[in-house]
Design a protein around this motif. Structure first.
Motif, PDB file in Angstrom:
ATOM      1  N   ALA A 140       0.835  -1.199   0.000  1.00 32.37           N
ATOM      2  CA  ALA A 140       0.000   0.000   0.000  1.00 32.37           C
ATOM      3  C   ALA A 140       0.868   1.247   0.000  1.00 32.37           C
ATOM      4  CB  ALA A 140      -0.920  -0.004   1.215  1.00 32.37           C
ATOM      5  N   THR A 141       2.031   1.158   0.620  1.00 34.34           N
ATOM      6  CA  THR A 141       2.937   2.305   0.639  1.00 34.34           C
ATOM      7  C   THR A 141       3.298   2.718  -0.789  1.00 34.34           C
ATOM      8  OG1 THR A 141       3.835   1.595   2.763  1.00 34.34           O
ATOM      9  CG2 THR A 141       5.191   3.095   1.462  1.00 34.34           C
ATOM     10  N   ASP A 262      -7.166   5.369   1.334  1.00 37.55           N
ATOM     11  CA  ASP A 262      -6.334   4.317   1.906  1.00 37.55           C
ATOM     12  C   ASP A 262      -7.223   3.373   2.709  1.00 37.55           C
ATOM     13  OD1 ASP A 262      -4.571   2.629   3.112  1.00 37.55           O
ATOM     14  OD2 ASP A 262      -3.490   4.160   4.243  1.00 37.55           O
ATOM     15  N   ASN A 291      -5.256  -3.977   0.527  1.00 42.56           N
ATOM     16  CA  ASN A 291      -4.270  -5.053   0.538  1.00 42.56           C
ATOM     17  C   ASN A 291      -4.947  -6.414   0.681  1.00 42.56           C
ATOM     18  OD1 ASN A 291      -2.203  -3.209   0.436  1.00 42.56           O
ATOM     19  ND2 ASN A 291      -1.471  -3.538   2.523  1.00 42.56           N
ATOM     20  N   LYS A 294      -3.593  -8.522   3.406  1.00 45.98           N
ATOM     21  CA  LYS A 294      -3.887  -8.390   4.833  1.00 45.98           C
ATOM     22  C   LYS A 294      -5.005  -9.363   5.218  1.00 45.98           C
ATOM     23  CE  LYS A 294      -1.889  -4.049   6.210  1.00 45.98           C
ATOM     24  NZ  LYS A 294      -1.968  -2.585   6.239  1.00 45.98           N
TER      25      LYS A 294
HETATM   26  C1  LIG Z   1      -0.929  -1.695   6.541  1.00 45.46           C
HETATM   27  C2  LIG Z   1      -1.372  -0.353   6.140  1.00 45.46           C
HETATM   28  C3  LIG Z   1      -0.629   0.417   5.248  1.00 45.46           C
HETATM   29  C4  LIG Z   1       0.719   0.003   4.735  1.00 45.46           C
HETATM   30  O1  LIG Z   1       0.655  -1.180   4.061  1.00 45.46           O
HETATM   31  P1  LIG Z   1       1.926  -1.800   3.289  1.00 45.46           P
HETATM   32  O2  LIG Z   1       1.295  -2.649   2.262  1.00 45.46           O
HETATM   33  O3  LIG Z   1       2.681  -2.556   4.316  1.00 45.46           O
HETATM   34  O4  LIG Z   1       2.714  -0.682   2.733  1.00 45.46           O
HETATM   35  C5  LIG Z   1      -1.153   1.620   4.848  1.00 45.46           C
HETATM   36  N1  LIG Z   1      -2.339   2.047   5.298  1.00 45.46           N
HETATM   37  C6  LIG Z   1      -3.083   1.344   6.167  1.00 45.46           C
HETATM   38  C7  LIG Z   1      -4.400   1.863   6.635  1.00 45.46           C
HETATM   39  C8  LIG Z   1      -2.616   0.116   6.623  1.00 45.46           C
HETATM   40  O5  LIG Z   1      -3.342  -0.599   7.481  1.00 45.46           O
END
Ligand SMILES: *Cc1c(COP(=O)(O)O)cnc(C)c1O
Length: 461
Positions: A140-141, A262, A291, A294
């Motif tokens: 997500a970054t 996000d 993601n 996740k």
């Molecule tokens: C986990 C998370 C991120 C970062 O995710 P990555 O894929 O590890 O970069 C960004 N925003 C939220 C809300 C998250 O929970």
């Protein structure tokens, strides 16, 4: 090792993996080793002569598993999950076997075309309209950085990528204080600067105040700065905050600014229609990340970005030097032009396997269970003496603390994680040190979730 040996060792690895997963509940969730101890156990330099595989295997078993935090442990309640459904692991094995490099359509047509199809499947699964298309990033970054870079270039008329930023006006990006630090990182790396990421105040429900957003944009314009866009929080990492997505998008629209949502964690829950009220209005966004690595069960890494106008992002990120040209470039999609790295893994395969083997209804049921069990865990903890629920469940995430204060809460968390039956992590909320509880492990059961209150009760001061 040759490919005949690889076949034999792969079978041993599969047996080991089966044994590892079957025994996860008996392991402490969090790694127990002292920092540096594994590094000190390794030789100081690579061997000159190859070593027997048997020895490498022995060392792996002796050194590595106990030095891991077990993200697939059914009682992993820390951070957010990094779920890997077994079928997604199988898909990763197959992608590994081909050692695919999917930077261009030409270098891996299957990766590109399954990725295109999976973005449609996922778009429909979470209820987004057909105006969105998308791609898969590592994280997500990276997706948020790509969206912010695109906001920057749209505001600058694509002069930034040509001339740099030294002659540009002061750029301003907006987000609430509940948004993830990846937004801060994007502001820093995109040349906007941390000081120009405006943290818009939130109201009592932890949602960005849309009127305050409008005021901040007007004030910045009056001061000669250039607003570039708004990042919207849909499921914050700290305690699960949601902006009122539609209201924030309405302000951004009025101001002519693009939006990026996000939903890295919460996006997976949107396969359940009953949770979509939490991000009502999302169909008006310009970009959105979530993601599947996740909560959904696609093995890390797999972050999907939906984009209303990929042309703007491609214009920002895409380069096509002669050595990357291929025939029929106008008819095909080269996904590297949508993302930061050139090289890309074949990530769509695990989505294809996951969505087919489980079907959406099984994945929905898991998420519904997690949300229901999180509410039960909240009630069980609230009934314990000296325990206070600090933030109520947002989907499957809530937080609690001891009434005795931060030091007592921090000491309790240390005892919980040293105990090993469960793993929880902390955040700060309203100035208080609180313990987060997140229910979302792919294989967790109601009984696993009931262990949370049991452990806390056992370890209360
Ligand atoms: C986990 C998370 C991120 C970062 O995710 P990555 O894929 O590890 O970069 C960004 N925003 C939220 C809300 C998250 O929970």
């Amino acid at each position: 090792m040759n490919h005949d040996d690889l076949r034999d060792w792969s079978k041993r690895a599969a047996d080991w993996a089966h044994h590892y997963h079957a025994g996860l509940r008996d392991r402490p969730v969090r790694a127990t080793i002292a920092p540096g101890s594994l590094r000190d156990a390794l030789p100081a330099a690579a061997p000159e002569a190859g070593e027997p595989m048997e020895q490498i295997w022995k060392d792996f078993q002796a050194l590595v598993p106990d030095a891991m935090t077990h993200w697939q442990h059914p009682r992993f309640f820390a951070y957010f999950p990094a779920n890997a459904a077994p079928v997604s692991m199988l898909a990763e094995q197959l992608a590994n076997a081909m050692a695919a490099q999917a930077m261009l359509w030409q270098t891996a047509p299957a990766a590109t075309e399954i990725e295109q199809a999976m973005m449609v499947w996922l778009r429909k699964a979470i209820g987004l309209p057909a105006r969105f298309t998308g791609t898969i990033h590592d994280s997500a970054t990276s997706a948020t950085l790509s969206a912010v870079l695109t906001m920057r270039e749209r505001a600058l008329g694509w002069r930034g990528i040509a001339e740099g930023l030294s002659g540009a006006p002061r750029l301003r990006l907006y987000a609430s204080a509940e948004t993830h630090s990846s937004v801060d990182k994007a502001a820093r790396l995109a040349g906007i600067g941390q000081d120009n990421l405006v943290k818009v105040p939130t109201d009592a429900s932890l949602s960005m105040d849309p009127a305050a957003l409008a005021d901040a944009i007007s004030a910045d314009r009056a001061a000669g700065a250039l607003p570039i866009g708004v990042v919207i929080c849909a499921g914050g990492t700290s305690v699960g905050a949601f902006d009122r997505v539609g209201d924030v998008i309405a302000v951004a629209r009025t101001e002519g600014l693009p939006t990026h949502v996000d939903a890295a964690w919460a996006g997976s829950a949107m396969i359940c229609p009953e949770f979509r009220a939490l991000w009502a209005g999302v169909e008006g966004a310009d970009s959105l990340v979530f993601n599947p690595h996740k909560w959904l069960g696609a093995q890390f890494d797999c972050a999907v970005q939906f984009i209303a106008d990929p042309g703007a992002q491609i214009r920002t990120m895409g380069l096509r030097p002669t050595y990357l040209e291929t025939p029929d470039d106008e008819e095909i999609v080269n996904f590297n032009e949508w993302t930061v790295p050139l090289g890309r893994r074949f990530r769509a395969l695990k989505l294809w396997f996951l969505l087919r083997a489980h079907g959406l209804e099984d994945l929905r049921q898991r998420i519904r269970n997690h949300v229901a069990w999180a509410h039960q865990a909240r009630d069980a903890l609230a009934a314990l003496p000296g325990v206070e629920i600090v933030t109520e469940p947002s989907l499957s995430l809530f937080s609690f603390a001891l009434r005795d204060g931060d030091a007592a809460t921090e000491a309790l968390l240390r005892r919980i994680n040293d105990d090993g039956r469960i793993y929880l992590t902390q955040t700060r909320h309203g100035g208080r040190y609180v313990i987060r509880v997140q229910v979302g492990a792919f294989d967790c059961t109601r009984a696993d979730v009931e262990v949370i209150a049991q452990v806390v009760q056992d370890l209360l001061p």
